[in-house]
Design a protein around this motif. Structure first.
Motif, PDB file in Angstrom:
ATOM      1  N   PHE A 443     -23.736  88.358  49.146  1.00  0.00           N
ATOM      2  CA  PHE A 443     -23.080  89.292  48.447  1.00  0.00           C
ATOM      3  C   PHE A 443     -23.864  89.663  46.860  1.00  0.00           C
ATOM      4  O   PHE A 443     -23.472  90.663  46.382  1.00  0.00           O
ATOM      5  CB  PHE A 443     -21.925  88.739  47.934  1.00  0.00           C
ATOM      6  CG  PHE A 443     -20.861  88.573  49.149  1.00  0.00           C
ATOM      7  CD1 PHE A 443     -20.303  89.813  49.607  1.00  0.00           C
ATOM      8  CD2 PHE A 443     -20.228  87.378  49.742  1.00  0.00           C
ATOM      9  CE1 PHE A 443     -19.257  89.851  50.680  1.00  0.00           C
ATOM     10  CE2 PHE A 443     -19.536  87.559  50.696  1.00  0.00           C
ATOM     11  CZ  PHE A 443     -18.981  88.574  51.298  1.00  0.00           C
ATOM     12  N   ILE A 444     -24.989  88.974  46.567  1.00  0.00           N
ATOM     13  CA  ILE A 444     -25.821  89.638  45.662  1.00  0.00           C
ATOM     14  C   ILE A 444     -26.634  90.681  46.239  1.00  0.00           C
ATOM     15  O   ILE A 444     -26.717  91.998  45.523  1.00  0.00           O
ATOM     16  CB  ILE A 444     -26.566  88.658  45.086  1.00  0.00           C
ATOM     17  CG1 ILE A 444     -26.053  87.650  44.276  1.00  0.00           C
ATOM     18  CG2 ILE A 444     -28.267  89.299  44.699  1.00  0.00           C
ATOM     19  CD1 ILE A 444     -26.872  86.324  43.987  1.00  0.00           C
ATOM     20  N   PHE A 445     -27.030  90.808  47.627  1.00  0.00           N
ATOM     21  CA  PHE A 445     -27.663  91.911  48.007  1.00  0.00           C
ATOM     22  C   PHE A 445     -26.440  92.858  48.402  1.00  0.00           C
ATOM     23  O   PHE A 445     -26.956  94.118  48.414  1.00  0.00           O
ATOM     24  CB  PHE A 445     -28.586  91.360  49.465  1.00  0.00           C
ATOM     25  CG  PHE A 445     -29.687  90.896  49.062  1.00  0.00           C
ATOM     26  CD1 PHE A 445     -30.772  91.503  49.345  1.00  0.00           C
ATOM     27  CD2 PHE A 445     -29.866  89.501  48.752  1.00  0.00           C
ATOM     28  CE1 PHE A 445     -32.235  91.094  49.045  1.00  0.00           C
ATOM     29  CE2 PHE A 445     -31.196  88.954  48.345  1.00  0.00           C
ATOM     30  CZ  PHE A 445     -32.252  89.762  48.649  1.00  0.00           C
ATOM     31  N   TRP A 446     -25.529  92.577  48.786  1.00  0.00           N
ATOM     32  CA  TRP A 446     -24.032  93.178  49.034  1.00  0.00           C
ATOM     33  C   TRP A 446     -23.980  94.430  47.679  1.00  0.00           C
ATOM     34  O   TRP A 446     -23.866  95.494  47.828  1.00  0.00           O
ATOM     35  CB  TRP A 446     -23.010  92.573  49.346  1.00  0.00           C
ATOM     36  CG  TRP A 446     -21.809  93.420  49.662  1.00  0.00           C
ATOM     37  CD1 TRP A 446     -21.248  94.053  50.739  1.00  0.00           C
ATOM     38  CD2 TRP A 446     -20.712  93.362  48.463  1.00  0.00           C
ATOM     39  NE1 TRP A 446     -19.941  94.409  50.556  1.00  0.00           N
ATOM     40  CE2 TRP A 446     -19.735  94.330  49.293  1.00  0.00           C
ATOM     41  CE3 TRP A 446     -20.641  93.127  47.225  1.00  0.00           C
ATOM     42  CZ2 TRP A 446     -18.446  94.660  48.267  1.00  0.00           C
ATOM     43  CZ3 TRP A 446     -19.426  93.410  46.496  1.00  0.00           C
ATOM     44  CH2 TRP A 446     -18.338  94.132  47.253  1.00  0.00           C
ATOM     45  N   ALA A 447     -23.996  93.647  46.743  1.00  0.00           N
ATOM     46  CA  ALA A 447     -23.810  94.266  45.312  1.00  0.00           C
ATOM     47  C   ALA A 447     -25.005  95.110  45.062  1.00  0.00           C
ATOM     48  O   ALA A 447     -24.889  96.495  44.233  1.00  0.00           O
ATOM     49  CB  ALA A 447     -23.592  93.268  44.177  1.00  0.00           C
ATOM     50  N   THR A 448     -26.068  94.815  45.555  1.00  0.00           N
ATOM     51  CA  THR A 448     -27.312  95.442  45.117  1.00  0.00           C
ATOM     52  C   THR A 448     -27.306  96.769  45.891  1.00  0.00           C
ATOM     53  O   THR A 448     -27.481  97.816  45.079  1.00  0.00           O
ATOM     54  CB  THR A 448     -28.664  94.735  45.262  1.00  0.00           C
ATOM     55  OG1 THR A 448     -28.618  93.610  44.638  1.00  0.00           O
ATOM     56  CG2 THR A 448     -29.860  95.440  45.149  1.00  0.00           C
ATOM     57  N   GLY A 449     -27.018  96.836  47.200  1.00  0.00           N
ATOM     58  CA  GLY A 449     -26.939  97.959  47.909  1.00  0.00           C
ATOM     59  C   GLY A 449     -25.876  98.917  47.466  1.00  0.00           C
ATOM     60  O   GLY A 449     -25.939 100.085  47.376  1.00  0.00           O
ATOM     61  N   ASN A 450     -24.748  98.323  46.861  1.00  0.00           N
ATOM     62  CA  ASN A 450     -23.802  99.016  46.441  1.00  0.00           C
ATOM     63  C   ASN A 450     -23.881  99.674  44.987  1.00  0.00           C
ATOM     64  O   ASN A 450     -23.461 100.971  44.812  1.00  0.00           O
ATOM     65  CB  ASN A 450     -22.476  98.237  46.508  1.00  0.00           C
ATOM     66  CG  ASN A 450     -21.449  98.315  47.648  1.00  0.00           C
ATOM     67  OD1 ASN A 450     -21.074  99.062  48.112  1.00  0.00           O
ATOM     68  ND2 ASN A 450     -21.510  96.923  48.123  1.00  0.00           N
ATOM     69  N   ALA A 451     -24.631  98.966  44.474  1.00  0.00           N
ATOM     70  CA  ALA A 451     -25.069  99.394  42.966  1.00  0.00           C
ATOM     71  C   ALA A 451     -26.208 100.865  43.144  1.00  0.00           C
ATOM     72  O   ALA A 451     -26.128 101.769  42.411  1.00  0.00           O
ATOM     73  CB  ALA A 451     -25.683  98.233  42.079  1.00  0.00           C
TER      74      ALA A 451
END
Length: 532
Positions: A443-451
């Motif tokens: 979810f860190i990578f999930w958030a990175t993509g979303n950001a």
């Protein structure tokens, strides 16, 4: 059993070419030494009260009855919660054509949406980046249903506060808080799916709650259309939108606290016998059910496991396009494809229906074929086609407007890969500490993509946003590579474990699943087989 009594063929089978080299060797030797009984000192105390020493046969009829009990208490709550979260997040996209940018100073002198608007989505995911590991740590150590209910109440209060904002500073503050409280939702659902459901059931259950992204487009589009009709009164239409959804979320979160059980062992709504059977029902998963002891060796296991980084790769390559397309969906349809505001709100219904068809279709195909990663690859093809059409086809006539609208819809086919990636994580990662670390990284990578996603939609590139769509093509190409490598890796690991079983290593073919609740990681357990 002493170390000298380990079978010679087992010693010869476990060499540098077997699973994870010395890691599996030590795990196999350790399990051989333990014998054919559960080591209760490794089992969570609450689970030990209900789990038997070895596998208990549960009939298909009884299994169906238990699953329906869980569906009514757990799945319904997950679906409703994710629908609320999706519709809460969708409010920004709907309000973008309801006057919010103008009322809060987010327009350029030329009347276009300024780059500040993109930060209203990006700030959510920056907040998630910061709090994701603490959230996963908390989720693995507190009553999960109570914590989920609290989070829903908190994000409902923050969402309602959007109605009081009159400038960018106010909006970016409440959006950041929204990200902090909503960050508990998806990790909690992955844990709940693994806790309550068998591995073969999880892909469908994850799809059921994840397809609420499509349902929110349908319901959100209809409601946004109705809110758009409000033209008088003390509040603007977009303010009523945020206030209404926030109040509903507060009431629903309170309901979740009292209605949803925290685990099979703590479920007061079920009989003692049903609780025992619900624990035994997920023994086959071999991914653990609950363990609140932090284990440093599992952190190392997570960080050195290639599948951890494959899940991360799936998330960043799918969420980067998702967040941009989600945040700018109505702007693209209204400004770029020349539909009116009301038409745009109603066209969201079609988009939502398509997302549901894609997710249900992918889940059905996985059930029929048991090939999650191949199905995910197939659903990326329409995304390539749709994005290329958006870049190359002129946008001059009405028929071209409609054709490009269809092309825009089919670009979202890649959502199947994101959903199937989450379901594989819940099915393939064993050990509670390891799972919390893998979830946090995921979810860190999930958030990175979303950001990053909204930031590639540059104001100077409006209204065609070709830079954004070329970036998306790069993401799809990277996603294909990740999925192909991931399938090769998991298939190879299963072949190594099958070879161990064929060569006589008892713990690689334990039909009694004796060690299923000992909180072993998937790499520590030679009896574990990956799904792909």
């Amino acid at each position: 059993m002493s170390a000298s009594s380990v079978p010679n063929n087992a010693e010869s089978a476990v060499d540098s070419t077997t699973i994870e080299a010395h890691r599996t060797l030590s795990a196999t030797d350790d399990m051989e030494l333990k014998g054919d009984h559960t080591q209760l000192d490794r089992v969570d105390k609450e689970i030990a009260k209900y789990a038997s020493q070895a596998r208990i046969k549960i009939s298909a009829k009884e299994n169906t009855r238990l699953r329906r009990l869980v569906d009514r208490r757990v799945l319904v709550i997950m679906i409703a919660t994710y629908f609320l979260q999706a519709i809460d997040k969708g409010t920004l996209s709907f309000s973008s054509i309801m006057g919010l940018p103008k009322d809060t100073g987010l327009l350029t002198p030329e009347g276009n949406i300024s780059q500040l608007y993109s930060w209203l989505t990006t700030c959510i995911y920056i907040a998630i980046l910061v709090v994701e590991y603490p959230q996963n740590y908390i989720i693995s150590r507190v009553p999960i249903a109570k914590y989920l209910g609290f989070s829903i109440v908190a994000w409902g209060a923050v969402l309602a506060s959007h109605a009081a904002c009159s400038n960018f500073v106010g909006l970016v503050t409440v959006r950041t808080l929204l990200g902090i409280f909503e960050s508990a939702c998806q990790p909690a659902f992955v844990v709940l799916s693994a806790m309550w459901y068998r591995r073969e059931e999880q892909a469908t259950r994850v799809t059921y709650w994840y397809m609420m992204n499509g349902a929110q487009q349908i319901v959100g589009g209809l409601l946004a259309y109705l809110f758009t009709l409000i033209s008088t009164g003390p509040l603007k239409s977009w303010q009523w939108l945020f206030l209404s959804y926030g109040i509903i979320s507060i009431f629903f979160g309170t309901f979740v606290i009292f209605y949803m059980p925290d685990s099979p062992m703590r479920a007061k709504c079920f009989s003692e016998e049903d609780k025992r059977l619900m624990v035994e029902r997920v023994r086959d998963n071999q991914t653990g059910l609950q363990n609140r002891k932090f284990k440093k060796d599992q952190v190392y296991d997570a960080l050195t496991d290639p599948q951890t980084w494959c899940y991360a790769g799936i998330q960043v390559t799918t969420t980067l396009p998702t967040s941009g397309l989600g945040g700018f969906a109505n702007i693209i349809i209204s400004n770029n494809l020349n539909f009116t505001n009301l038409q745009t709100q109603l066209l969201s219904i079609v988009l939502g229906a398509y997302i549901i068809i894609v997710l249900l279709g992918s889940a059905w195909l996985v059930r029929r074929t048991e090939q999650s990663l191949l199905i995910a690859l197939g659903f990326i093809i329409p995304s390539f086609v749709g994005t290329i059409l958006l870049i190359t086809v002129p946008n001059e006539t009405y028929s071209q407007h409609v054709g490009l609208l269809v092309a825009y819809y089919i670009t979202l086919s890649f959502w199947a890969a994101q959903t199937l990636g989450l379901s594989l994580l819940s099915r393939n990662v064993g050990g509670q500490t390891k799972k919390s670390v893998v979830l946090a990284i995921n979810f860190i990578f999930w958030a990175t993509g979303n950001a990053i996603g909204p930031q590639v939609f540059l104001a100077r590139d409006a209204p065609n946003y070709h830079i954004a769509f070329f970036t998306h093509l790069g993401c799809y190409a990277a996603l294909v590579f990740v999925l192909l490598y991931f399938r090769w890796y998991l298939k190879r690991q299963n072949a190594k474990r099958d070879r161990l079983a064929a060569e006589g290593v008892r713990e690689a073919r334990d039909t009694h699943l004796t060690h299923a609740f000992e909180d072993l990681t998937d790499r520590e357990n030679p009896n574990f087989r990956y799904m792909y």
